[in-house]
Each structure stands twice: as C-alpha cells, then as structure tokens.
Design a protein around this motif. Structure first.
Motif, PDB file in Angstrom:
ATOM      1  N   LEU A  93       0.834  -1.211   0.000  1.00 61.72           N
ATOM      2  CA  LEU A  93       0.000   0.000   0.000  1.00 61.72           C
ATOM      3  C   LEU A  93       0.865   1.257   0.000  1.00 61.72           C
ATOM      4  CD1 LEU A  93      -2.872  -0.698   2.550  1.00 61.72           C
ATOM      5  CD2 LEU A  93      -3.102  -0.257   0.105  1.00 61.72           C
ATOM      6  N   PHE A  94       1.769   1.347   0.984  1.00 58.51           N
ATOM      7  CA  PHE A  94       2.627   2.519   1.069  1.00 58.51           C
ATOM      8  C   PHE A  94       3.728   2.311   2.087  1.00 58.51           C
ATOM      9  CE2 PHE A  94      -1.183   3.487   3.655  1.00 58.51           C
ATOM     10  CZ  PHE A  94      -0.618   3.667   4.909  1.00 58.51           C
ATOM     11  N   THR A  95       4.719   3.181   2.009  1.00 60.18           N
ATOM     12  CA  THR A  95       5.761   3.279   3.015  1.00 60.18           C
ATOM     13  C   THR A  95       5.417   4.466   3.901  1.00 60.18           C
ATOM     14  OG1 THR A  95       7.414   2.395   1.487  1.00 60.18           O
ATOM     15  CG2 THR A  95       8.235   3.615   3.408  1.00 60.18           C
ATOM     16  N   LEU A  96       5.407   4.245   5.193  1.00 56.43           N
ATOM     17  CA  LEU A  96       5.065   5.270   6.172  1.00 56.43           C
ATOM     18  C   LEU A  96       6.299   5.605   6.986  1.00 56.43           C
ATOM     19  CD1 LEU A  96       2.886   6.889   7.849  1.00 56.43           C
ATOM     20  CD2 LEU A  96       2.642   4.805   9.218  1.00 56.43           C
TER      21      LEU A  96
ATOM     22  N   ALA B 168       1.916  -4.764   8.562  1.00 60.26           N
ATOM     23  CA  ALA B 168       3.084  -3.937   8.261  1.00 60.26           C
ATOM     24  C   ALA B 168       4.326  -4.513   8.916  1.00 60.26           C
ATOM     25  CB  ALA B 168       2.870  -2.500   8.735  1.00 60.26           C
ATOM     26  N   THR B 169       5.433  -4.326   8.234  1.00 63.39           N
ATOM     27  CA  THR B 169       6.732  -4.614   8.818  1.00 63.39           C
ATOM     28  C   THR B 169       7.353  -3.281   9.175  1.00 63.39           C
ATOM     29  OG1 THR B 169       7.838  -4.568   6.670  1.00 63.39           O
ATOM     30  CG2 THR B 169       7.039  -6.704   7.453  1.00 63.39           C
ATOM     31  N   GLY B 170       8.075  -3.243  10.260  1.00 57.34           N
ATOM     32  CA  GLY B 170       8.656  -1.979  10.695  1.00 57.34           C
ATOM     33  C   GLY B 170      10.150  -2.066  10.865  1.00 57.34           C
ATOM     34  N   ARG B 171      10.741  -0.896  10.889  1.00 58.64           N
ATOM     35  CA  ARG B 171      12.140  -0.771  11.272  1.00 58.64           C
ATOM     36  C   ARG B 171      12.276   0.546  12.012  1.00 58.64           C
ATOM     37  NH1 ARG B 171      12.466   0.647   5.699  1.00 58.64           N
ATOM     38  NH2 ARG B 171      13.524   2.644   5.405  1.00 58.64           N
ATOM     39  N   ARG B 172      13.251   0.606  12.886  1.00 63.59           N
ATOM     40  CA  ARG B 172      13.468   1.824  13.668  1.00 63.59           C
ATOM     41  C   ARG B 172      14.746   2.473  13.176  1.00 63.59           C
ATOM     42  NH1 ARG B 172      13.254   6.179  15.768  1.00 63.59           N
ATOM     43  NH2 ARG B 172      12.555   6.639  17.858  1.00 63.59           N
ATOM     44  N   ASP B 173      14.585   3.486  12.329  1.00 63.40           N
ATOM     45  CA  ASP B 173      15.729   4.270  11.865  1.00 63.40           C
ATOM     46  C   ASP B 173      16.075   5.304  12.929  1.00 63.40           C
ATOM     47  OD1 ASP B 173      15.717   2.868   9.513  1.00 63.40           O
ATOM     48  OD2 ASP B 173      15.000   4.510   8.259  1.00 63.40           O
ATOM     49  N   PRO B 174      17.286   5.859  12.898  1.00 56.85           N
ATOM     50  CA  PRO B 174      17.644   6.908  13.872  1.00 56.85           C
ATOM     51  C   PRO B 174      16.696   8.117  13.818  1.00 56.85           C
ATOM     52  CG  PRO B 174      19.622   6.065  12.825  1.00 56.85           C
ATOM     53  CD  PRO B 174      18.445   5.442  12.108  1.00 56.85           C
TER      54      PRO B 174
ATOM     55  N   PRO C  21      10.445   5.734  13.259  1.00 54.77           N
ATOM     56  CA  PRO C  21       9.987   4.460  12.720  1.00 54.77           C
ATOM     57  C   PRO C  21       9.585   4.578  11.249  1.00 54.77           C
ATOM     58  CG  PRO C  21       8.318   5.398  14.161  1.00 54.77           C
ATOM     59  CD  PRO C  21       9.514   6.290  14.241  1.00 54.77           C
ATOM     60  N   VAL C  22       9.831   3.496  10.511  1.00 61.03           N
ATOM     61  CA  VAL C  22       9.454   3.386   9.101  1.00 61.03           C
ATOM     62  C   VAL C  22       8.709   2.060   8.948  1.00 61.03           C
ATOM     63  CG1 VAL C  22      10.274   3.264   6.718  1.00 61.03           C
ATOM     64  CG2 VAL C  22      11.494   4.686   8.392  1.00 61.03           C
ATOM     65  N   TYR C  23       7.563   2.112   8.266  1.00 64.27           N
ATOM     66  CA  TYR C  23       6.750   0.926   8.083  1.00 64.27           C
ATOM     67  C   TYR C  23       6.492   0.684   6.603  1.00 64.27           C
ATOM     68  CZ  TYR C  23       5.567   1.728  12.979  1.00 64.27           C
ATOM     69  OH  TYR C  23       5.628   1.943  14.328  1.00 64.27           O
ATOM     70  N   GLU C  24       6.523  -0.573   6.198  1.00 61.50           N
ATOM     71  CA  GLU C  24       6.055  -0.991   4.888  1.00 61.50           C
ATOM     72  C   GLU C  24       4.683  -1.595   5.131  1.00 61.50           C
ATOM     73  OE1 GLU C  24       7.611  -0.123   2.255  1.00 61.50           O
ATOM     74  OE2 GLU C  24       9.502   0.445   3.188  1.00 61.50           O
ATOM     75  N   VAL C  25       3.639  -0.947   4.615  1.00 59.25           N
ATOM     76  CA  VAL C  25       2.258  -1.331   4.896  1.00 59.25           C
ATOM     77  C   VAL C  25       1.704  -2.101   3.697  1.00 59.25           C
ATOM     78  CG1 VAL C  25      -0.049  -0.492   5.493  1.00 59.25           C
ATOM     79  CG2 VAL C  25       1.992   0.708   6.345  1.00 59.25           C
ATOM     80  N   PHE C  26       1.106  -3.267   3.982  1.00 57.94           N
ATOM     81  CA  PHE C  26       0.595  -4.153   2.936  1.00 57.94           C
ATOM     82  C   PHE C  26      -0.880  -4.469   3.161  1.00 57.94           C
ATOM     83  CE2 PHE C  26       5.080  -4.932   3.412  1.00 57.94           C
ATOM     84  CZ  PHE C  26       5.545  -5.057   2.115  1.00 57.94           C
ATOM     85  N   GLN C  27      -1.620  -4.545   2.079  1.00 58.19           N
ATOM     86  CA  GLN C  27      -2.988  -5.039   2.102  1.00 58.19           C
ATOM     87  C   GLN C  27      -2.923  -6.558   1.957  1.00 58.19           C
ATOM     88  OE1 GLN C  27      -5.462  -3.507  -1.037  1.00 58.19           O
ATOM     89  NE2 GLN C  27      -7.038  -5.010  -0.717  1.00 58.19           N
ATOM     90  N   VAL C  28      -3.660  -7.282   2.808  1.00 57.67           N
ATOM     91  CA  VAL C  28      -3.771  -8.727   2.656  1.00 57.67           C
ATOM     92  C   VAL C  28      -4.866  -8.993   1.645  1.00 57.67           C
ATOM     93  CG1 VAL C  28      -4.256 -10.921   3.807  1.00 57.67           C
ATOM     94  CG2 VAL C  28      -2.989  -9.128   5.025  1.00 57.67           C
ATOM     95  N   LEU C  29      -4.524  -9.716   0.579  1.00 58.12           N
ATOM     96  CA  LEU C  29      -5.483  -9.963  -0.516  1.00 58.12           C
ATOM     97  C   LEU C  29      -6.333 -11.183  -0.244  1.00 58.12           C
ATOM     98  CD1 LEU C  29      -3.039  -9.267  -3.449  1.00 58.12           C
ATOM     99  CD2 LEU C  29      -4.755  -7.722  -2.503  1.00 58.12           C
TER     100      LEU C  29
END
Length: 156
Positions: free
Chosen positions: A11-14, A139-145, A148-156
């Motif tokens: 869906l998007f990167t947050l 969403a999968t997340g990571r903690r940048d300095p 937070p950054v998330y890759e958000v996905f729609q489950v089909l």
C-alpha cells in the motif's frame, strides 16, 4: 476447512517523526508505560501519498516485563489530494537485548535482527479511498535513527 492465502499488495511506506521527549508514566502492573507524540511524517505508495498530521497523534508504548515493546498508535493521514484517513495500529517489537539497546540509543540496526510487526486499521469518509475501510493490513517496521518506518501491505 479453508486455509487463508497470505498474498499481499504494498500500500505505502510510512515514515513517522516522533518527539524524543516521551511522557514516562512509569512502572504499571503491565510494565513500563510511555507515551510519545507523533509530530508528523509522510506516506507514499502507488495509490495514495501524503503527510501525517502533527496533532493529535501518538504512540502509547508498553515495555512488558519480558522485554517486548507493545505499540498502540493513532495518527491522521492527509493525502496529497486533501482527503483524511484515520490510521491506528497495534503491534510489537522485540529482539536480543543488545539489539534493543542499540535501537534505544538511536543507532542504526539491520531490521533482520529484530521482530517489528503491526496490524494497521483505516477509517475514512472519502469515497476515493473508501477501499481502506474494507481491508485487512499488516506492516513490517524498522526503527531508523530519525524515527519508525513501516512498509504497509494489504492482505489480498
């Protein structure tokens, strides 16, 4: 029995910015409670992009006694074509103690070294983006300095 098929679509990167001055509620019966203000951010994907409104928005964090950080986040997205989307998600972040210490110091850490997942929900009155009201997302997340950054996905 029908087993779920876990196909997803990005869906998007947050990317969020968070005020470093947390409200520290202290040790509660459930763990250490802290509250962080989300001060802004951006999101960008193929179908929607825009900014994260700076207020109100926050993360009600709970560091459980077993070392797992529980997230409870509520934010408002404003699309680049002026539609509003309420987004909330719960999730967790955990990993080896030395990795969590690095993250807490704001150091860059490979996201493969820790677990960071959330389950976003959306709410909007926008006709254009009403599909968000009817999907399940992960969403999968990571903690940048920088936050937070998330890759958000729609489950089909």
């Amino acid at each position: 029995m029908t087993e779920p098929t876990l196909r997803t679509s990005h869906l998007f990167t947050l990317r969020l910015t968070v005020d470093p001055n947390f409200i520290d509620v202290g040790e509660t019966p459930y763990g250490r409670r802290r509250i962080a203000s989300v001060t802004g951010g951006t999101f960008e994907g193929e179908e929607l992009r825009g900014t994260v409104l700076p207020a109100p928005g926050g993360d009600w964090l709970l560091l459980r006694r077993d070392g797992i950080l529980m997230l409870d986040v509520r934010i408002t997205l404003k699309t680049d074509d002026d539609h509003l989307v309420y987004m909330s998600y719960r999730g967790m972040r955990h990993g080896p103690a030395f990795v969590m210490e690095q993250l807490n110091r704001g150091e860059p850490v490979d996201p493969a070294q820790y677990y960071f997942r959330t389950t976003p929900c959306f709410e909007t009155s926008s006709e254009k983006y009403r599909f968000l009201n009817r999907i399940v997302a992960v969403a999968t997340g990571r903690r940048d300095p920088t936050g937070p950054v998330y890759e958000v996905f729609q489950v089909l």
